[in-house]
Design an enzyme around this catalytic site. Structure first.
Site, PDB file in Angstrom:
ATOM      1  N   HIS A 328     -44.230  92.076  13.758  1.00 40.78           N
ATOM      2  CA  HIS A 328     -45.236  91.871  14.103  1.00 40.78           C
ATOM      3  C   HIS A 328     -45.761  91.250  13.772  1.00 40.78           C
ATOM      4  O   HIS A 328     -45.773  90.974  12.258  1.00 40.78           O
ATOM      5  CB  HIS A 328     -46.126  93.098  14.601  1.00 40.78           C
ATOM      6  CG  HIS A 328     -45.230  93.772  16.459  1.00 40.78           C
ATOM      7  ND1 HIS A 328     -45.916  95.383  17.263  1.00 40.78           N
ATOM      8  CD2 HIS A 328     -44.323  93.123  16.994  1.00 40.78           C
ATOM      9  CE1 HIS A 328     -45.093  94.677  18.134  1.00 40.78           C
ATOM     10  NE2 HIS A 328     -44.417  93.719  17.827  1.00 40.78           N
ATOM     11  N   GLU A 330     -49.254  92.020  12.255  1.00 40.76           N
ATOM     12  CA  GLU A 330     -49.972  92.823  11.858  1.00 40.76           C
ATOM     13  C   GLU A 330     -48.749  93.167  10.037  1.00 40.76           C
ATOM     14  O   GLU A 330     -49.599  93.002   9.009  1.00 40.76           O
ATOM     15  CB  GLU A 330     -49.980  94.454  12.086  1.00 40.76           C
ATOM     16  CG  GLU A 330     -50.671  93.994  13.111  1.00 40.76           C
ATOM     17  CD  GLU A 330     -50.168  93.956  14.445  1.00 40.76           C
ATOM     18  OE1 GLU A 330     -51.353  93.904  15.503  1.00 40.76           O
ATOM     19  OE2 GLU A 330     -49.888  93.385  14.940  1.00 40.76           O
ATOM     20  N   CYS A 354     -49.628  98.498  17.567  1.00 37.50           N
ATOM     21  CA  CYS A 354     -48.578  99.368  17.937  1.00 37.50           C
ATOM     22  C   CYS A 354     -48.619 100.606  16.879  1.00 37.50           C
ATOM     23  O   CYS A 354     -49.322 100.118  15.472  1.00 37.50           O
ATOM     24  CB  CYS A 354     -47.481  98.318  18.712  1.00 37.50           C
ATOM     25  SG  CYS A 354     -46.269  98.409  16.998  1.00 37.50           S
ATOM     26  N   CYS A 357     -47.069  99.330  13.470  1.00 38.21           N
ATOM     27  CA  CYS A 357     -47.952  97.957  12.690  1.00 38.21           C
ATOM     28  C   CYS A 357     -48.887  99.496  12.154  1.00 38.21           C
ATOM     29  O   CYS A 357     -49.361  99.141  10.867  1.00 38.21           O
ATOM     30  CB  CYS A 357     -48.308  97.416  13.528  1.00 38.21           C
ATOM     31  SG  CYS A 357     -47.050  96.070  14.375  1.00 38.21           S
TER      32      CYS A 357
END
Length: 424
Positions: A328, A330, A354, A357
């Site tokens: 992801h 992040e 999420c 992360c």
């Protein structure tokens, strides 16, 4: 074929055929070459367009009221990371409400203004700011992206910093003494000058929200100096430069991007690098000094081909979907950080993080997450994120856009021609 990695250990570079066989075996039959597979997105930004767009977006932070606005610059290190960003502006703590914004040719019929009554003695150019704002100890061997060919003052900084390539779009002032001096400095020092033609002339960042009337925020952001500060600076300018700020005919640009808008804009711009055909997300990591120290977008890990691994969201077999493989935005922003520590930093991201992360965000010491959308609010992953964030004391802030959309011109005045074409 065998080679050695940076630690001196042996590594085996597998052939495409071997990779396909491994994936087919381990994923319970996923056929890399099947025409039914979902392909990666093809209209992602090239690296050159992306770095140039970051420079042009940064220019929108400038208060310079010139017709083309202020300049922007983006420094990229030898690893391909953005390590310095800057825009035209006055030095830190030097008021852009008191210092003059006029150019020497703003004197009208009375002739050129005295040098001290123009912006030139005080303005720090984007290229210099990008180098001074660098979040890496070493930018030797790096590249700088700028819309306009640098002046000789900027060229000195570029050469001394060890940057080895300057990529620019415009050289309209190529016959000036400043440009000639820059070319001499670059040629003598071995800095490569590359004039580029952007692959896309214009980029529109759409936050997916209607523009909001955020008058309170605008008033706070664009407030004038208080009377005591103004009086102090007025006396200083009268003594040293024989001018009164109250009499300026040229005021600063009021349509500059706020810090929040700028950092969220960088996050959205970064998402345009993603190959994911269904969801593109970008993230921007900012330290306490308002310097960007990490940028990322969602994609597969380094060395894992985005032409081989699956992009599907809904395949019957879990291993035939993208989710086991995608990193992801992040996490990529944190892993790409070019600062020793990001404790106390703020993370800007389009989607609420999420739980996976959230773990990394908390462990890295980030203290605030600014997000624009929370469309997965009721999922277990987001519920777990909120539990951990609140326990760890990470501040969560839902951001509301003041602009709604931001246009970035990689080629000057192209938006006007686009509007003209629409009208015809």
């Amino acid at each position: 074929m065998e080679n050695r990695n940076i630690d001196g250990c042996r590594s085996h570079r597998r052939s495409d055929e071997e990779i396909c066989e491994i994936i087919k075996l381990e994923s319970r039959g996923y056929d890399v070459n099947s025409p039914m597979n979902e392909s990666k997105r093809q209209d992602y930004l090239s690296w050159d367009d992306y770095f140039l767009a970051v420079a042009c977006l940064s220019a929108k932070r400038s208060k310079d009221p010139a017709p083309r606005g202020g300049g922007g610059a983006c420094v990229v290190d030898s690893l391909g990371r953005i390590v310095g960003i800057g825009y035209d502006g006055f030095p830190r703590e030097c008021s852009d409400d008191c210092l003059p914004w006029a150019s020497s040719n703003n004197g009208g019929e009375e002739g050129k203004l005295p040098w001290l009554q123009t912006k030139e003695p005080y303005l720090c150019r984007a290229e210099i700011n990008a180098i001074l704002n660098k979040c890496s100890d070493d930018i030797v061997g790096g590249r700088m992206y700028v819309p306009n060919f640098p002046s000789n003052e900027c060229a000195k900084f570029i050469v001394q910093s060890g940057i080895r390539q300057v990529l620019y779009v415009n050289d309209d002032d190529s016959d000036s003494d400043s440009s000639r001096a820059s070319r001499i400095l670059f040629e003598v020092s071995g800095v490569q000058m590359t004039k580029i033609i952007p692959g896309v002339p214009y980029i529109k960042i759409d936050f997916g929200l209607d523009q909001l009337d955020n008058n309170d925020s605008n008033d706070k952001r664009r407030k004038e100096l208080n009377e005591e500060e103004m009086e102090t600076y007025t006396g200083l300018l009268r003594r040293e430069a024989s001018m009164d700020p109250f009499e300026y005919g040229v005021r600063k640009n009021q349509n500059y991007l706020s810090w929040d808008e700028y950092f969220m804009g960088v996050a959205f711009l970064s998402s345009m690098r993603s190959k994911d055909p269904s969801t593109q997300v970008g993230a921007c990591l900012v330290n306490a000094d308002k310097c960007i120290v990490g940028i990322g977008y969602n994609g597969f890990p380094r060395g894992c081909s985005d032409d081989v691994l699956p992009w599907s969201r809904s395949a019957a077999d879990t291993l035939h979907r993208k989710y086991p493989y995608v990193v992801h935005a992040e996490v990529n922003a944190i892993l790409n950080k070019c600062s020793a520590s990001i404790r106390g930093a703020t993370l800007y991201v389009a989607l609420f993080p999420c739980n996976e992360c959230a773990k990394v965000i908390i462990q890295s010491g980030i203290r605030e997450v600014v997000y624009l959308h929370d469309i997965y609010h009721d999922t277990d992953a987001c519920k777990a994120s909120r539990i951990m964030f609140r326990m760890a004391g990470v501040k969560l802030r839902l951001y509301r856009s003041e602009w709604g959309k931001i246009g970035i011109e990689l080629i000057p005045d192209v938006s006007k021609s686009i509007d003209d074409q629409k009208q015809t």
